[in-house]
Design a protein around this motif. Structure first.
Motif, PDB file in Angstrom:
ATOM      1  N   GLN A  52      28.046  34.949   1.003  1.00 32.86           N
ATOM      2  CA  GLN A  52      26.789  35.387   1.614  1.00 32.86           C
ATOM      3  C   GLN A  52      26.271  34.401   2.651  1.00 32.86           C
ATOM      4  O   GLN A  52      25.768  34.809   3.701  1.00 32.86           O
TER       5      GLN A  52
ATOM      6  N   LEU B 256      13.425  28.531  -5.987  1.00 35.87           N
ATOM      7  CA  LEU B 256      13.801  29.900  -5.619  1.00 35.87           C
ATOM      8  C   LEU B 256      14.072  30.702  -6.880  1.00 35.87           C
ATOM      9  O   LEU B 256      14.692  30.211  -7.832  1.00 35.87           O
ATOM     10  N   GLU B 257      13.610  31.941  -6.900  1.00 36.04           N
ATOM     11  CA  GLU B 257      13.791  32.790  -8.075  1.00 36.04           C
ATOM     12  C   GLU B 257      14.985  33.714  -7.889  1.00 36.04           C
ATOM     13  O   GLU B 257      15.261  34.199  -6.790  1.00 36.04           O
ATOM     14  N   LYS B 258      15.706  33.928  -9.002  1.00 41.53           N
ATOM     15  CA  LYS B 258      16.794  34.904  -9.022  1.00 41.53           C
ATOM     16  C   LYS B 258      16.208  36.294  -9.218  1.00 41.53           C
ATOM     17  O   LYS B 258      15.231  36.458  -9.968  1.00 41.53           O
TER      18      LYS B 258
ATOM     19  N   LEU C 183      18.266  35.925  -5.603  1.00 38.69           N
ATOM     20  CA  LEU C 183      17.865  35.254  -4.372  1.00 38.69           C
ATOM     21  C   LEU C 183      17.573  36.268  -3.271  1.00 38.69           C
ATOM     22  O   LEU C 183      18.358  37.197  -3.032  1.00 38.69           O
ATOM     23  N   ASP C 184      16.444  36.081  -2.614  1.00 37.21           N
ATOM     24  CA  ASP C 184      16.122  36.858  -1.426  1.00 37.21           C
ATOM     25  C   ASP C 184      16.791  36.175  -0.227  1.00 37.21           C
ATOM     26  O   ASP C 184      16.569  34.989   0.022  1.00 37.21           O
ATOM     27  N   GLU C 185      17.614  36.927   0.512  1.00 31.65           N
ATOM     28  CA  GLU C 185      18.411  36.299   1.564  1.00 31.65           C
ATOM     29  C   GLU C 185      17.552  35.637   2.635  1.00 31.65           C
ATOM     30  O   GLU C 185      17.805  34.502   3.040  1.00 31.65           O
ATOM     31  N   THR C 186      16.520  36.314   3.104  1.00 31.18           N
ATOM     32  CA  THR C 186      15.682  35.749   4.171  1.00 31.18           C
ATOM     33  C   THR C 186      14.996  34.478   3.711  1.00 31.18           C
ATOM     34  O   THR C 186      14.998  33.449   4.405  1.00 31.18           O
ATOM     35  N   ILE C 187      14.396  34.502   2.534  1.00 31.30           N
ATOM     36  CA  ILE C 187      13.699  33.327   1.997  1.00 31.30           C
ATOM     37  C   ILE C 187      14.682  32.187   1.750  1.00 31.30           C
ATOM     38  O   ILE C 187      14.407  31.025   2.065  1.00 31.30           O
ATOM     39  N   THR C 188      15.857  32.535   1.208  1.00 30.86           N
ATOM     40  CA  THR C 188      16.842  31.506   0.891  1.00 30.86           C
ATOM     41  C   THR C 188      17.366  30.831   2.154  1.00 30.86           C
ATOM     42  O   THR C 188      17.490  29.602   2.211  1.00 30.86           O
TER      43      THR C 188
END
Length: 401
Positions: free
Chosen positions: A34, A116-118, A120-125
């Motif tokens: 990813q 970060l919370e599972k 994972l949000d791609e944009t935030i990560t």
């Protein structure tokens, strides 16, 4: 930024990779697929494997992203260890249950930059990884700059200690000579000190010479104090003129009797110097001292030391640069010694206290400013030492050392 020097010791400046630690193999593979399009991704299946990887390749890792819940040690324990042993690494925590206790432990023990919370949000990560990578690089640059400043101060202090020893020893010698010549002769008035002279004016000459050397030693100490004072303050202003620096050396250097007439200068091709006055002052004083000592050892009929400001190319095909040349008509330098100068401590005056560190120090000062030093000496005698300076940048990215 990878080091371009062959065999150079790896440093935090080389850090560029993201290390993900998770005990789920599919999570590791998914993350690498990813985010591998933008980042260099390394993976580890647990705390022990991550610590082994950091021990071997920690200089490559810029960001540590770890799951919280894993068998054995949890992610917070790993972050705490990384914080202690790899301070340049940015630390992020991933948790499926980011409750208050986990968050507090991550902040207090691991000093994480983000949780970060599972899933994972791609944009935030991606944004968190970019920010963490930038922070890691900034810390690495700051650490390297501090280490370079500290090394410069240590080296300058060692060089200064050696340079100050000579004038202070001369002052001590003059004072000892006057003490030994003090006369308790009959006829001397109590309020008048009687000191024997071997020739008229000798005592006054010794006092004047001692005063010049003590003033010179004070100027060297003041230069170092200024270096230490400015070491942690950005000072990228370019206001020092080469002619002013040369004139300061001519005014303040403690010449032996009659030596000042040996010096001449051509300052018409003036230019602005990079860096601070203190270190460059030490460099010019060192070159003048070396030239004078060479002339004293084997004086020609008309000893000459010439300081010249001009434009010159450090090598054929390169553009001309501003240069300060110190030229003497002394006996010159033997080829086997010339090859080693500026690269290693080498001296032909060890019996008189020479250490060979002078030109090495000058080389390092010039290198730190983006310049270079060149020493030439021919078979017929005479030596030319050239200091080549880089063009002044209007907005330098980093202050000179």
């Amino acid at each position: 930024m990878m080091s371009d020097t062959p065999g150079a010791k790896p440093s935090a400046l080389d850090a560029h990779a993201i290390l993900l630690v998770d005990d789920e193999p599919m999570a590791l593979k998914w993350f690498a697929r990813q985010y591998g399009d933008e980042f260099v991704v390394l993976t580890a299946g647990g705390v022990a494997q991550a610590l082994d990887l950091l021990a071997q390749r920690g200089h490559e890792v810029a960001v540590l992203l770890t799951d919280y819940s894993m068998p054995g040690q949890d992610g917070v324990a790993l972050l705490s260890t990384a914080r202690r042993e790899h301070p340049h690494v940015s630390r992020l925590l991933v948790s499926a249950c980011a409750d208050k206790d986990v968050a507090m432990a991550a902040v207090n023990q691991g000093h994480v930059e983000a949780i970060l919370e599972k899933p994972l949000d791609e944009t935030i990560t991606r944004q968190a990884l970019r920010s963490a990578l930038a922070n890691s690089r900034e810390r690495a640059r700051d650490k390297a700059l501090i280490e370079r400043r500290e090394a410069t101060l240590r080296e300058t202090l060692g060089f200064l200690a050696h340079e100050v020893t000579t004038p202070l020893a001369t002052v001590s010698g003059y004072l000892t000579a006057m003490r030994d010549r003090h006369l308790d002769a009959i006829g001397c008035k109590p309020e008048v000190a009687c000191i024997g002279q071997r020739r008229p004016g000798e005592v006054k000459a010794m006092l004047e010479a001692a005063l010049r050397r003590s003033d010179y030693a004070q100027s060297l100490v003041s230069s170092f104090v200024q270096t230490a004072r400015d070491a942690y303050h950005a000072d990228s202003s370019a206001s020092l003129r080469a002619s002013d620096l040369v004139q300061a050396v001519l005014d303040e250097y403690p010449f032996e009797e009659g030596e000042s007439v040996w010096l001449g200068c051509d300052l018409a091709r003036d230019f602005t110097l990079p860096g601070r006055r203190d270190l460059l002052y030490l460099v010019i004083c060192t070159l003048v001292k070396n030239a004078l000592m060479a002339l004293r050892a084997a004086p020609p009929g008309q000893p000459r030391v010439h300081l010249l400001l001009e434009l010159g190319a450090p090598a054929p095909g390169l553009p001309p640069q501003s240069v300060i040349r110190v030229i003497d008509n002394g006996p010159g330098i033997a080829p086997e010694v010339l090859r080693r100068l500026t690269h290693e401590p080498v001296t032909t005056r060890a019996t008189s206290g020479g250490s060979g560190m002078g030109l090495v120090f000058c080389q390092r000062v010039m290198t730190s400013m983006g310049g270079t030093i060149e020493v030439r000496s021919g078979p017929d005698g005479g030596t030319v030492v050239s200091l080549y300076f880089p063009p002044i940048q209007e907005h330098p990215d980093e202050e000179p050392t």
